[in-house]
Write an enzyme that holds these catalytic residues in place. Structure first.
Site, short mmCIF file in Angstrom:
data_model
loop_
_atom_site.label_atom_id
_atom_site.label_comp_id
_atom_site.label_asym_id
_atom_site.label_seq_id
_atom_site.Cartn_x
_atom_site.Cartn_y
_atom_site.Cartn_z
N GLN A 163 0.85 -1.21 -0.11
CA GLN A 163 -0.01 -0.15 -0.05
C GLN A 163 0.81 1.29 -0.05
OE1 GLN A 163 -2.31 1.85 3.41
NE2 GLN A 163 -3.88 1.10 2.15
N CYS B 218 -6.59 7.01 5.34
CA CYS B 218 -6.13 7.14 6.50
C CYS B 218 -6.63 8.49 7.01
CB CYS B 218 -4.42 7.42 6.37
SG CYS B 218 -3.86 7.75 7.67
N ASN C 162 -14.90 -3.94 4.38
CA ASN C 162 -14.09 -3.82 5.46
C ASN C 162 -14.75 -2.97 6.62
OD1 ASN C 162 -11.38 -1.69 6.64
ND2 ASN C 162 -11.46 -3.69 7.22
N GLY C 163 -14.68 -3.26 7.78
CA GLY C 163 -14.95 -2.64 9.00
C GLY C 163 -15.98 -3.31 9.94
N ASP C 164 -15.31 -3.69 11.05
CA ASP C 164 -15.83 -4.39 12.17
C ASP C 164 -16.15 -5.86 11.95
OD1 ASP C 164 -15.77 -2.00 13.45
OD2 ASP C 164 -17.79 -1.37 13.64
N ARG D 293 -8.60 -5.25 12.95
CA ARG D 293 -8.25 -5.35 14.64
C ARG D 293 -8.61 -6.66 14.92
NH1 ARG D 293 -11.77 -0.12 15.44
NH2 ARG D 293 -12.62 -1.21 13.83
C1 LIG Z 1 -3.45 0.19 13.93
C2 LIG Z 1 -3.92 0.55 12.86
C3 LIG Z 1 -3.48 0.88 11.70
C4 LIG Z 1 -4.00 1.15 10.58
N1 LIG Z 1 -3.21 1.48 9.17
C5 LIG Z 1 -3.76 1.64 8.06
C6 LIG Z 1 -2.81 1.62 7.07
O1 LIG Z 1 -1.61 1.89 7.00
N2 LIG Z 1 -3.65 1.76 5.87
C7 LIG Z 1 -4.93 1.70 5.75
O2 LIG Z 1 -5.50 1.73 4.63
N3 LIG Z 1 -5.56 1.55 6.90
C8 LIG Z 1 -5.08 1.31 7.80
N4 LIG Z 1 -5.81 1.04 9.32
C9 LIG Z 1 -7.31 0.98 9.09
C10 LIG Z 1 -7.58 -0.62 8.43
O3 LIG Z 1 -6.84 -1.28 7.44
C11 LIG Z 1 -9.08 -0.85 8.63
O4 LIG Z 1 -9.69 -0.27 7.48
C12 LIG Z 1 -9.82 -0.67 9.90
O5 LIG Z 1 -9.11 -1.24 10.86
C13 LIG Z 1 -11.48 -1.17 10.14
O6 LIG Z 1 -11.48 -2.60 9.95
P1 LIG Z 1 -11.38 -3.51 11.16
O7 LIG Z 1 -12.61 -3.08 11.87
O8 LIG Z 1 -11.35 -4.95 10.55
O9 LIG Z 1 -10.31 -3.40 12.14
C14 LIG Z 1 -5.24 0.87 10.37
C15 LIG Z 1 -6.02 0.48 11.37
C16 LIG Z 1 -5.49 0.21 12.63
C17 LIG Z 1 -6.30 -0.30 13.71
#
Ligand SMILES: Cc1cc2nc3c(=O)[nH]c(=O)nc-3n(C[C@H](O)[C@H](O)[C@H](O)COP(=O)(O)O)c2cc1C
Length: 344
Positions: A84, A114, A216-218, A241
């Site tokens: 990425q 981001c 994606n998300g949760d 996460r």
């Molecule tokens: C610690 C952390 C770092 C993240 N860094 C990035 C990143 O570098 N690039 C990106 O596109 N999303 C980043 N995200 C977002 C995640 O890729 C994802 O979209 C977000 O956590 C929601 O998905 P989840 O609910 O499955 O965690 C980050 C999220 C977390 C928690």
């Protein structure tokens, strides 16, 4: 496709991103400070069909930042893997994409999600959701620069009153993007609000079957993964996460899709063995000093699930050496076994 408890999801198909086949269609999310080579390889071995690196700042990469370059250090065993890149200058992004391709990436993903203040202040990340002309110029330059597939990971929009992802996604596809990953939050949501999967549905409705849409998300387990696909029509799910301290989640999602049944959660022995394997990989990758500091949070996540674990997690936050970390895991395992005996 219809989701019911106990149903076999034989229809879940491999994800096709351009010429790249991702099977199974469950992905590890790019996460700064987490999705390094050690973590990605663990996730791949536990069934993730594709992992994406932490975001690599294109500007820093072109200014020869060693840290940024090391983020593109890929392991042949983890293929397929996405790199990425983040930035908003088309030429810089194109050059970063070429470097990712040369480093062996199977796809290059553009960060448009981001929410961090420093990042959006530069016009990067989710700021691109507010500037369609710049976002399109970036996409066009990156698509032209490489032969590997280009994807975009985006949030839904800047805030609830400006949900720009569906229109942008459609434009990006016209410019040659081969998949869209959509994190179902706005920039204003940060991580505070629950994800609104309707944003994924909206993007899928707009893009149709032109290219796959990755939701994606949760997603916190197999049932949520199945529900996201059912409710939004997305073609794959991306998990972030919920994999912390639980890389088995990918295996559990796939097993559930294939059989309609939930796998047992990992035993204390498996958790301890995974925590130690993760530690050793990270020490190999980054050296003991950095690895142990990164493992403080990781160990906190692995050493859960057993009554009375909180004090072990508290110790994890202060670890200084790999041998202390190994001792802590061993002590936790003795405790977990003791608890298991007490339950019988
Ligand atoms: C610690 C952390 C770092 C993240 N860094 C990035 C990143 O570098 N690039 C990106 O596109 N999303 C980043 N995200 C977002 C995640 O890729 C994802 O979209 C977000 O956590 C929601 O998905 P989840 O609910 O499955 O965690 C980050 C999220 C977390 C928690």
């Amino acid at each position: 496709m219809c989701y019911n408890e106990g149903q076999i999801w034989s229809e879940v198909e491999a994800l096709q991103i351009g010429t790249l086949t991702i099977d199974p269609p469950v992905l590890l999310a790019p996460m700064a400070g987490v999705s390094n080579r050690a973590y990605r390889l663990i996730a791949r071995r536990q069934g993730a069909g594709l992992c994406v690196t932490e975001m690599v700042n294109a500007n820093a990469l072109l200014h020869q930042s060693r840290k940024s370059a090391s983020m593109m250090d890929l392991d042949p065993e983890e293929a397929p893997v996405g790199v990425q890149i983040a930035g908003s200058d088309p030429e810089t992004m194109a050059e970063a994409a070429r470097m990712a391709e040369a480093a062996g990436a199977d796809l290059v993903d553009i960060n448009m999600g981001c929410p961090v203040r420093k990042v959006v202040a530069n016009g990067d990340g989710s700021a691109l959701l507010t500037r369609a002309d710049v976002a399109e110029a970036v996409v066009e330059a990156v698509v032209k620069a490489v032969r590997i597939p280009v994807t975009v990971k985006m949030r839904a929009g800047w805030d609830a009153s400006s949900i720009t992802a569906p229109q942008l996604a459609e434009r990006f596809v016209a410019l040659g993007v081969q998949a869209i990953a959509i994190h179902a939050r706005t920039r204003a949501d940060f991580y505070q609000r629950p994800a609104n999967w309707d944003y994924i549905r909206q993007v899928k409705a707009r893009v149709g079957d032109a290219v796959p849409v990755i939701g994606n998300g949760d997603v916190d387990g197999p049932q949520a993964a199945a529900r996201m696909m059912e409710e939004t029509g997305c073609d794959a799910v991306m998990i972030g996460r919920a994999s912390f301290g639980d890389p088995w989640i990918f295996r559990r999602v796939v097993h559930y899709w294939r059989t309609g049944r939930e796998l047992e959660p990992p035993s204390a022995e498996e958790r301890a063995a995974m925590a130690l394997a993760h530690l050793e990989r990270l020490v190999e990758l980054k050296g003991e000093f950095v690895a142990v500091r990164e493992m403080r949070k990781q160990l906190g996540w692995y050493l859960k699930g057993v009554e009375g674990s909180a004090r072990f997690r508290a110790f994890a936050t202060a670890l200084e050496t790999a041998s202390e970390a190994r001792e802590l895991v061993a002590a936790w395992l003795r405790h977990a076994r003791g608890r298991a005996m007490a339950w019988q």
